[in-house]
Design an enzyme around this catalytic site. Structure first.
Site, PDB file in Angstrom:
ATOM      1  N   GLY A  20       0.713  21.184  58.346  1.00 15.84           N
ATOM      2  CA  GLY A  20      -0.644  20.325  57.697  1.00 15.84           C
ATOM      3  C   GLY A  20      -1.260  21.160  56.572  1.00 15.84           C
ATOM      4  CG  ASN A  21      -3.339  19.335  53.739  1.00 11.03           C
ATOM      5  OD1 ASN A  21      -4.273  18.917  53.958  1.00 11.03           O
ATOM      6  ND2 ASN A  21      -2.470  18.217  53.964  1.00 11.03           N
ATOM      7  NE  ARG A  22      -8.228  26.155  53.157  1.00  9.79           N
ATOM      8  CZ  ARG A  22      -8.678  26.818  52.230  1.00  9.79           C
ATOM      9  NH1 ARG A  22      -7.521  27.406  51.142  1.00  9.79           N
ATOM     10  NH2 ARG A  22      -9.753  27.001  51.612  1.00  9.79           N
TER      11      ARG A  22
END
Ligand code: CTP
Length: 413
Positions: free
Chosen positions: A206-208
């Site tokens: 995933g990412n932020r």
């Protein structure tokens, strides 16, 4: 002092309009309450009159010498109808004028905001759908009702949006003056958040991305009169008022939802951060550590580029396609060189470029950007809120839409 007409329809949510009235009067608005006769079954004229400090009438036969059925609408800076019942939406859509509120809606030339409240079946009925579409095409703002407990034991879509949120929308619309509803009659799609690609039932890539910019874009588009579909990937925030939210998890789901909504969209803004890679295989059970300490191989494949696909295939001809790019400079070129190449590579109409060198912007409430246009334009946006940046994006989208097709918003109700 801005003049607001608060129209109140005959639904149980009329009691919540008292709170909306308080918020409006306490913030310095002159509010004239116009309840329908049925609304008075729920909350009496004395309450409206005491809270507004103004006379209250439902029909056109009081103070006839002042011609109230024409004057109230003509002099209003904003008309808010809360709750807007199915019956009231139908009357407004067909131009009926059998009481003071419906007369006011016909004579108003200011922005009109409807905050619907009704049972889910009524909201979903094709007749109501058609009436809502007609009102939106004519330039009125018809908020999406909230989901939750309805009168009686049932629950679903149809609750009156929270009075504080109706108030916020009303003040935003008033604050923008004559240009208030430049996106009325338009459908816009915004994607937000970061997608997740699961390796097994508990682990993902995933990412932020927090989704804040996408949510600000959605809220500001509502305040400018648009019908908004927000495709939200894993965002831990309350749904913005008046927006249709489509929750998704993976990039593939995001693609399907965006492409589907884009078929009727006048603009698509890709503010989401889709994961570019996904595991070739998703394992159905939790991957266990091996006794010999060996690490399982992680084979990845690239996800579809949704923005490039939208720009290439144009699901709705004439739609404005907007991308976001968070860039850093490197040996190959500076931020603007990378951004200009990305704009050409993606083929979108506008690219909002954030310089994220040294971790700037991520997780911050503020944003600073340059918006590049496929026509060679460059619009710098000074450091400010995500809402302020959103308004610049919608200004540019709105100008492009207006030059392609005249504004449908005339008259508003
Ligand atoms: N985007 C998309 N689909 C993807 C990846 C990105 O639609 N699979 C969109 C994003 O929503 C954003 C824009 O493309 O609006 C730019 O995203 P970015 O991650 O900067 O683009 P990439 O093509 O992944 O470029 P880079 O190699 O620089 O990461």
């Amino acid at each position: 002092m801005p003049a607001v007409v608060l129209g109140v329809g005959g639904g149980i949510a009329a009691y919540k309009a008292c709170e909306l009235l308080r918020l409006l009067t306490e913030s310095g608005h002159a509010v004239r309450v116009v309840p329908t006769a049925s609304a008075l079954h729920f909350v009496g004229a004395a309450t409206w009159s005491a809270l507004s400090g103004q006379p209250v009438s439902s029909q056109v036969w009081d103070d006839v010498h002042e011609v109230p059925h024409v004057r109230l609408g003509q002099q209003a800076d904003l008309v808010v109808v809360a709750p807007a019942t199915a019956d009231l939406l139908a009357k407004a859509a067909t131009g009926q004028a059998d009481d003071l509120l419906t007369n006011t809606l016909l004579t108003a030339r200011c922005p009109v905001v409807f905050a619907p409240a009704m049972h889910t079946e009524m909201w979903e009925h094709p007749a109501t759908r058609a009436n809502v579409a007609t009102l939106r095409e004519r330039g009125a703002v018809v908020m999406e009702p909230a989901d939750g407990r309805l009168t009686g034991a049932d629950s679903g879509k149809g609750r009156l949006p929270d009075p504080a949120q109706i108030f916020e929308l009303a003040t935003q619309v008033l604050g923008r003056g004559a240009q208030a509803l430049d996106l009325a009659g338009r459908h816009v799609v915004v994607s937000a958040g970061g997608t997740r690609e699961y390796l097994d039932p508990v682990r993902f890539l995933g990412n932020r991305s927090s989704g804040r910019q996408g949510y600000a874009l959605a809220s500001t588009a509502v305040a400018r009169g648009a019908e908004v579909t927000l495709v939200a990937a894993n965002v831990a925030r309350p749904d913005p008022t008046g927006v249709k939210v489509v929750p998704v998890v993976s990039t593939a789901e995001l693609r399907d939802a965006v492409l589907h909504a884009a078929q009727t969209a006048d603009a698509v803004v890709m503010a989401a951060a889709p994961a570019d890679f996904r595991p070739v295989e998703r394992v159905e059970h939790k991957i266990k550590k091996a006794a010999d300490g060996s690490v399982p191989p992680l084979a990845l494949t690239q996800s579809d580029d949704i923005l490039a696909e939208l720009a290439r295939d144009r699901p709705h001809p004439g739609a404005v396609i907007v991308g976001f790019a968070a860039e850093t400079g490197d040996d190959e070129g500076d931020v603007m060189a990378h951004a200009t190449a990305k704009l050409a590579r993606k083929g979108c109409d506008l690219l909002v470029v954030n310089d994220v060198s040294g971790g700037k912007v991520f997780g911050s409430g503020d944003n600073e950007a340059v918006v590049l246009g496929s026509d060679g334009s460059r619009t710098p946006v000074v450091r400010g809120s995500k809402a302020a940046l959103s308004h610049v994006v919608w200004d540019l989208v709105s100008a492009r839409l207006a030059s392609a097709r005249p504004d449908p918003a005339d008259p508003p109700g």
